[in-house]
Design a protein around this motif. Structure first.
Motif, mmCIF file in Angstrom:
data_model
loop_
_atom_site.group_PDB
_atom_site.id
_atom_site.type_symbol
_atom_site.label_atom_id
_atom_site.label_comp_id
_atom_site.label_asym_id
_atom_site.label_seq_id
_atom_site.Cartn_x
_atom_site.Cartn_y
_atom_site.Cartn_z
ATOM 1 N N PHE A 88 19.045 59.870 25.496
ATOM 2 C CA PHE A 88 20.433 59.433 25.338
ATOM 3 C C PHE A 88 21.333 60.573 24.859
ATOM 4 O O PHE A 88 22.524 60.577 25.121
ATOM 5 C CB PHE A 88 20.512 58.267 24.343
ATOM 6 N N ARG A 89 20.768 61.540 24.159
ATOM 7 C CA ARG A 89 21.562 62.682 23.682
ATOM 8 C C ARG A 89 21.897 63.646 24.814
ATOM 9 O O ARG A 89 22.747 64.516 24.664
ATOM 10 C CB ARG A 89 20.798 63.442 22.594
ATOM 11 N N LEU A 90 21.215 63.483 25.948
ATOM 12 C CA LEU A 90 21.394 64.402 27.071
ATOM 13 C C LEU A 90 22.213 63.789 28.196
ATOM 14 O O LEU A 90 22.384 64.419 29.244
ATOM 15 C CB LEU A 90 20.015 64.832 27.610
ATOM 16 N N ARG A 91 22.720 62.585 27.977
ATOM 17 C CA ARG A 91 23.497 61.933 29.027
ATOM 18 C C ARG A 91 24.775 62.706 29.328
ATOM 19 O O ARG A 91 25.357 63.356 28.454
ATOM 20 C CB ARG A 91 23.849 60.490 28.622
ATOM 21 N N PRO A 93 28.327 61.645 31.296
ATOM 22 C CA PRO A 93 29.093 62.039 30.120
ATOM 23 C C PRO A 93 28.329 61.801 28.816
ATOM 24 O O PRO A 93 27.392 61.018 28.756
ATOM 25 C CB PRO A 93 30.341 61.153 30.176
ATOM 26 N N LEU A 94 28.767 62.496 27.764
ATOM 27 C CA LEU A 94 28.140 62.462 26.460
ATOM 28 C C LEU A 94 28.260 61.081 25.826
ATOM 29 O O LEU A 94 29.296 60.435 25.910
ATOM 30 C CB LEU A 94 28.804 63.508 25.558
ATOM 31 N N LEU A 95 27.209 60.653 25.173
ATOM 32 C CA LEU A 95 27.222 59.409 24.410
ATOM 33 C C LEU A 95 27.701 59.738 22.995
ATOM 34 O O LEU A 95 27.022 60.453 22.254
ATOM 35 C CB LEU A 95 25.822 58.796 24.364
ATOM 36 N N SER A 96 28.878 59.253 22.637
ATOM 37 C CA SER A 96 29.502 59.613 21.365
ATOM 38 C C SER A 96 29.653 58.401 20.459
ATOM 39 O O SER A 96 29.780 57.268 20.935
ATOM 40 C CB SER A 96 30.897 60.214 21.604
ATOM 41 N N GLY A 115 34.984 57.623 27.589
ATOM 42 C CA GLY A 115 35.987 58.257 26.745
ATOM 43 C C GLY A 115 37.248 57.434 26.572
ATOM 44 O O GLY A 115 37.817 57.379 25.473
ATOM 45 N N GLN A 116 37.691 56.788 27.636
ATOM 46 C CA GLN A 116 38.905 55.973 27.530
ATOM 47 C C GLN A 116 38.702 54.797 26.588
ATOM 48 O O GLN A 116 39.580 54.466 25.782
ATOM 49 C CB GLN A 116 39.333 55.479 28.917
ATOM 50 N N LEU A 117 37.557 54.157 26.679
ATOM 51 C CA LEU A 117 37.258 53.037 25.792
ATOM 52 C C LEU A 117 37.180 53.519 24.348
ATOM 53 O O LEU A 117 37.721 52.880 23.434
ATOM 54 C CB LEU A 117 35.945 52.369 26.199
#
Length: 235
Positions: A88-91, A93-96, A115-117
Motif C-alpha cells: 500500500f505504501r507503493l501505490r 497515486p500515493l495513499l495518504s 487527492g480531490q477527496l
C-alpha cells in the motif's frame, strides 16, 4: 490500462517485477486461467497468487489508529503504514493520510489515494466535523463549553481565533469535543488554554462516520464503500 501497469501501480512491484510474476503464472483470472501482461480484463476478475486484486485508484481506508504510531512516511519509529499491507505504501497515486493524528492520539484515521477527496475533507470550507473524546488531568471548570463555542479563543502563538466548537461533558474529567478545523495539536491546545491537560485522546468520528459502527479493533483497517464515504460529509 494494461494489466502489467495496473498491478505495478497498485504496489505489487516494479513493472519488471510484475512482468516476472506474469511469466511465473502467478497472475490469473477468477477461474485460475493464466493472464498475460497486455491483457485487459475487469479489475474484479484478476487474482495475484490466488488472492483478489487490491481495490483500484480511488481507495479510501478507515484505520483504527493505536497510540504509538505516527502518520509520517519517514519516521524511524512505528508508522501507521506499518499496519497496512506493505504494498500500500507503493501505490501510485500515493495513499495518504487525511489529516493527521499525533503519536499519542488513537482513533479513526482515513487514508486515500484520491487527492480531490482528501482536499475536500480537510478543507476548512467543507467544515467536516471531527469528534474527539478526551480524558483530562483535572476536573473541568464548567465554562469550557461556552469558551469553545464562542469563536473567540486564540491559541498560544496564533493570532486567528478558532472556529466555534461544541463540547459535551461526559464526566468531571471526560468530554467529547467536535471541531471543524485541523490545526496543529488543536484539541490538546484548546484544553491547555483552559489550564487543563489531555491525558488520553481518541478521534471517534469524522462527519457522521463513527469508529464504533466500523467495529475495528486498534490496528485494524477496512476499505470504505461509497455510502460510507458519503457519511463523512453528513453533519
Amino acid at each position: 490500462m494494461k494489466l502489467v501497469r495496473l498491478i505495478a501501480n497498485l504496489g505489487y512491484g516494479s513493472r519488471r517485477e510484475v512482468a516476472l510474476m506474469f511469466r511465473e503464472g502467478r497472475i490469473t483470472d477468477a477461474q485460475g486461467e493464466v493472464l498475460y501482461a497486455d491483457d485487459r480484463v475487469p479489475h474484479e476478475t484478476v487474482r495475484v497468487d490466488g488472492e483478489a486484486l487490491d481495490p483500484p485508484a480511488g481507495l479510501v481506508i478507515a484505520l483504527h489508529k493505536p497510540t504509538g504510531y505516527t502518520c509520517s512516511t519517514r519516521d524511524p519509529a512505528r508508522m501507521v503504514y506499518d499496519l497496512l499491507p506493505p504494498r500500500f505504501r507503493l501505490r501510485n497515486p500515493l495513499l495518504s493520510t487525511v489529516g493527521r493524528l499525533d503519536r499519542d492520539t488513537s482513533g479513526l484515521l482515513l487514508l486515500t489515494d484520491d487527492g480531490q477527496l482528501l482536499h475536500r475533507i480537510i478543507s476548512p470550507k467543507s467544515r467536516v466535523p471531527k469528534i474527539y473524546e478526551a480524558r483530562l488531568a483535572q476536573d473541568l471548570r464548567g465554562d469550557e463549553a461556552e469558551l469553545f463555542a464562542s469563536g473567540t479563543l486564540v491559541l498560544e502563538s496564533e493570532t486567528t481565533p478558532l472556529a466555534p466548537a461544541s463540547l459535551n461533558i461526559l464526566g468531571p474529567r471526560h468530554a467529547r469535543l467536535t471541531i471543524t478545523e485541523g490545526r496543529y495539536h488543536q484539541v490538546r491546545r484548546m484544553f491547555a488554554a483552559t489550564g487543563n491537560a489531555v491525558t488520553q485522546l481518541q478521534r471517534v468520528a469524522v462527519g457522521a462516520l463513527a469508529l464504533d459502527e466500523l467495529a475495528l479493533e486498534p490496528g485494524q483497517w477496512c476499505a470504505l464503500d461509497e455510502v460510507q464515504v458519503a457519511r463523512v460529509f453528513e453533519p
